[in-house]
Design an enzyme around this catalytic site. Structure first.
Site, mmCIF file in Angstrom:
data_model
loop_
_atom_site.group_PDB
_atom_site.id
_atom_site.type_symbol
_atom_site.label_atom_id
_atom_site.label_comp_id
_atom_site.label_asym_id
_atom_site.label_seq_id
_atom_site.Cartn_x
_atom_site.Cartn_y
_atom_site.Cartn_z
ATOM 1 N N GLU A 168 0.825 -1.207 0.000
ATOM 2 C CA GLU A 168 0.000 0.000 0.000
ATOM 3 C C GLU A 168 0.859 1.257 0.000
ATOM 4 O O GLU A 168 0.516 2.258 -0.632
ATOM 5 C CB GLU A 168 -0.936 0.000 1.209
ATOM 6 C CG GLU A 168 -2.106 -0.979 1.091
ATOM 7 C CD GLU A 168 -1.743 -2.397 1.513
ATOM 8 O OE1 GLU A 168 -0.567 -2.640 1.859
ATOM 9 O OE2 GLU A 168 -2.625 -3.266 1.494
ATOM 10 N N HIS A 185 -10.794 -5.840 10.168
ATOM 11 C CA HIS A 185 -11.420 -5.658 8.849
ATOM 12 C C HIS A 185 -12.818 -5.051 8.969
ATOM 13 O O HIS A 185 -13.625 -5.207 8.066
ATOM 14 C CB HIS A 185 -11.550 -6.996 8.116
ATOM 15 C CG HIS A 185 -10.279 -7.720 7.897
ATOM 16 N ND1 HIS A 185 -9.673 -8.471 8.869
ATOM 17 C CD2 HIS A 185 -9.488 -7.815 6.805
ATOM 18 C CE1 HIS A 185 -8.563 -9.008 8.391
ATOM 19 N NE2 HIS A 185 -8.414 -8.621 7.145
#
Lengths: 376, 337
Positions: B71, B140
């Site tokens: 990322e 998550h």
């Protein structure tokens, strides 16, 4: 027989709506209701809104449960006085169910897009009889503004409503936004649909479009009904045009749209949301600005079509609400046949559809009876 | 013409339309094309939840870029590409992973326009999933948008309907500032509503009054808007009328719409799925307390999860989340007070 029993029926928000879902009851069974009180929440694919009581009484029955899908016109609930026996309420509900079963569920007509010249136009057809009737809406409007009138006229004829270029679901592309270009679109639509001649019913800016169409192609217009028409005098409510163009939110649009009607109840949240959504589509607002600049520069009407109307060979009728705050009814003076609807605003066809339908019927019948009077 | 679409389809359509209209729009992310250049496998997946499916076939691998699982690398690349004339849409699967690539957003993209005296544009959209309800555990399931709204220079968008998702996405891509676009994973397929086929944009910074009402103002975002609507239906039966406001973007924030509503109702309930401390609900409460104190007839109520990680056990996750029942209870308390 005791007091009257009243139905709360599924409303029809737009021609394409054929059912709605009950999403919540706001009043318990047995509770008193007053006119204007919100009774039940309903959602269609177009909108969500609450239905209001029209009569005072008691909500005697919640006929449709939350989550139930009810066809347009179907029974949602029953209002009656407290002293009406339960048996009578049951009989009322049974009668409704029987009627619904007999009429069946004909699907509502759906809009479609048709290529007319360079642009694709969104149209809604209803009914089948000849001769066809073409409905042309006003500035900032769309074909749904004809909803009520169209379903009435469709009992007799094939009735086509369409979104003008830059409006509704018609293309907002292209360069020419003059009145004659809009009129050409109407003619191209007739070509695309294989319509040789039609009766035109037109409102406001659409009226000027219809006059221009009839002037350019008189052989294709059998009669002309003009409601609160543009093009017949210099005055127009410039603040309406500016306000409509400037509004970004429902709350800004609300007082603007209220100027169209004499009865505020027509200014609904679903209508405002629909118009705001239309204005957000790419190209729509610039197109509307260019149409307004061409037709209504500086808050005045640019085009004087009075002499064109006087010279038209087909029967013409003017309809005006005397409470029209957008274009004054005085513009109808000196142009032959006119009907003033007392108490109606600029949207006479929305506020008084039954009377407008009757006036259209008369004119259509007359034009069809005496074709010899219509010079080619 | 408008059709009923899910939020997933509405977003896919927005991507296709913005990429068609502007060749500088590119997409980047992990598995957004579907497998690092392996022939025959491209486009199999379209992102971890299939939102970008079909785009590589249409726009090619030069504009739809599968990135390595780094990322930091591709967010940095996206920020750089934005300053160099492209309009990247970078997908970062879950907002929970943003920690590994925060610098390019927090200290670079957010600051460029300010530090370079307005001479640099950073037209970047970072898409990311938020929210609990997927039984996906504490790493998550978070709604970390308050972290981003805290930073001046980042715009934060949180759509609640398919219609809003498409219009806000198009507006975000056309915007010249960095926008973080938060998509609630539960809403992708559970929400569907009428979406026009043609492109349209909804201005960033314009709240939506979802339902008008007189007794209590309920401010909610994303999935919580739907919970608030369910609660409002229950409450309507009790003759309590709720005005539901969905700010849609929390930075910029449409304060006026909230304050005008509170001026009318005199009561405020803020519903939020993010953690309560220094969060969105606290922010709205402070604004109203500061600017509309005299309008208030009752204490402001907040409905948020407790200040704990999102539990993994389904029963606990459900108990952790705000619910229509909890919202209705808060509204009742507000009306009673």
């Amino acid at each position: 027989m005791t007091g009257a029993v009243h139905a709360i029926a599924m409303p029809k928000w737009g021609m394409a709506m054929d059912e709605g879902t009950v999403t919540g009851w706001l009043v318990r069974e047995g509770a008193p209701v007053t006119p204007g009180q919100e009774i039940v929440e309903v959602e269609s694919t177009k909108a969500a809104s609450a239905l209001e009581a029209r009569e005072a009484g008691v909500l005697r029955r919640q006929v449709a449960a939350v989550g139930e899908v009810v066809p347009v016109g179907g029974l949602v609930g029953v209002i009656a006085d407290a002293d009406v026996p339960d048996a009578e309420i049951d009989a009322f509900i049974a009668r409704h169910a029987k009627q619904a079963a007999e009429t069946g569920d004909a699907a509502a007509p759906q809009p479609r897009r048709v290529q007319a010249g360079e642009r694709w136009l969104n149209i809604l057809e209803a009914g089948t009889g000849e001769p066809p009737v073409l409905l042309i809406h006003g500035f900032g409007g769309n074909l749904e503004s004809w909803s009520d009138l169209q379903s009435r006229l469709a009992e007799n004829w094939r009735v086509i409503a369409f979104d003008l270029p830059g409006h509704g679901d018609s293309d907002a592309t292209g360069e020419d936004w003059s009145l004659s270009a809009l009129a050409a679109s109407g003619r191209e639509l007739m070509d695309a649909l294989g319509i040789e001649k039609a009766h035109l019913v037109a409102h406001s800016l659409g009226g000027a479009v219809a006059i221009a169409l009839a002037k350019a192609a008189p052989q294709r217009v059998t009669s002309l009904t003009l409601i609160g028409s543009a093009g017949l005098g210099p005055d127009i409510d410039g603040a309406y045009i500016e306000g409509f163009l400037a509004a970004k939110r429902r709350k800004d649009l609300k007082p603007v749209i209220a100027r169209l009607f004499s009865d505020e109840r027509f200014v609904t949240e679903p209508l405002l949301e629909q118009l705001i959504r239309m204005k957000r589509i790419d190209g729509v607002e610039p197109a509307l600005r260019r149409i307004a600049a061409a037709a209504f520069p500086g808050g005045r009407q640019a085009l004087d079509l009075r002499s064109a109307v006087s010279a038209l060979p087909m029967p013409v009728r003017l309809i005006w609400g005397d409470a029209d705050g957008i274009i004054p009814a005085a513009h109808a003076e000196g142009l032959g046949r006119g009907t003033i609807l007392t108490g109606a605003g600029h949207m006479a066809h929305v506020e008084r559809p039954a009377e407008v339908a009757e006036l259209v019927r008369e004119l259509v019948a007359e034009a069809e009876r005496a074709p010899a009077l219509v010079r080619p | 013409m408008a059709r009923i679409l899910t939020m997933r389809k509405a977003l896919s359509e927005a991507f296709r339309q913005v990429m068609e209209e502007d060749p500088t729009v590119i997409m980047m992310g992990e598995d957004i094309a579907g497998g690092m250049g392996a022939p025959g496998e491209q486009d199999a997946w379209g992102g971890d939840l299939g939102i970008t499916k079909g785009l590589i076939g249409r726009f090619g691998p030069e504009r739809v870029l599968d990135t390595p699982i780094s990322e930091t690398a591709y967010l940095g690349a996206a920020v750089g590409a934005a300053t160099a004339g492209l309009r990247p849409i970078a997908e970062l699967m879950f907002v929970d992973f943003m920690g590994v690539c925060f610098d390019p957003l927090l200290n670079q993209a957010a600051k460029f326009r300010y530090m370079f005296g307005g001479k640099t544009k950073t037209p970047l959209v970072v898409r990311t999933q938020i929210g609990a309800g997927f039984r996906a555990g504490a790493q998550h399931s978070q709604c970390l948008y308050p972290l981003f709204a805290h930073i001046p220079g980042l715009k934060c968008v949180i759509p609640s309907t398919a219609y809003d998702a498409k219009g806000l996405m198009i507006a975000s891509v056309r915007d010249d500032d960095p926008v973080i676009f938060f998509e609630h994973k539960v809403l992708y397929d559970s929400v569907s509503d009428e979406v026009p086929e043609r492109p349209y944009s909804i201005p960033l910074g314009e709240a939506n009054i979802v339902a008008e009402g007189d007794d209590v103002t309920v401010v909610a975002l994303g999935r919580m808007v739907h919970f608030a609507r369910t609660a409002a239906r229950q409450l309507a039966e009790e003759r309590i009328s709720c005005e539901i406001i969905d700010p849609r973007t929390i930075s910029p924030l449409d304060e006026d719409t909230i304050l005008e509503s509170v001026a009318n109702t005199g009561r405020l309930v803020v519903v939020d799925e993010a953690y309560p401390r220094c969060g969105f609900a606290a922010d709205i409460a402070s604004i109203v307390a500061e600017k509309a104190f005299r309008d208030l007839k009752a204490p402001i109520r907040k409905v948020t999860p407790p200040h704990t990680p999102v539990p993994f056990a389904p029963e606990l996750e459900d108990a952790w989340l705000p619910s229509p029942e909890k919202i209705a209870a808060a509204v009742r308390e507000s009306v009673k007070a």
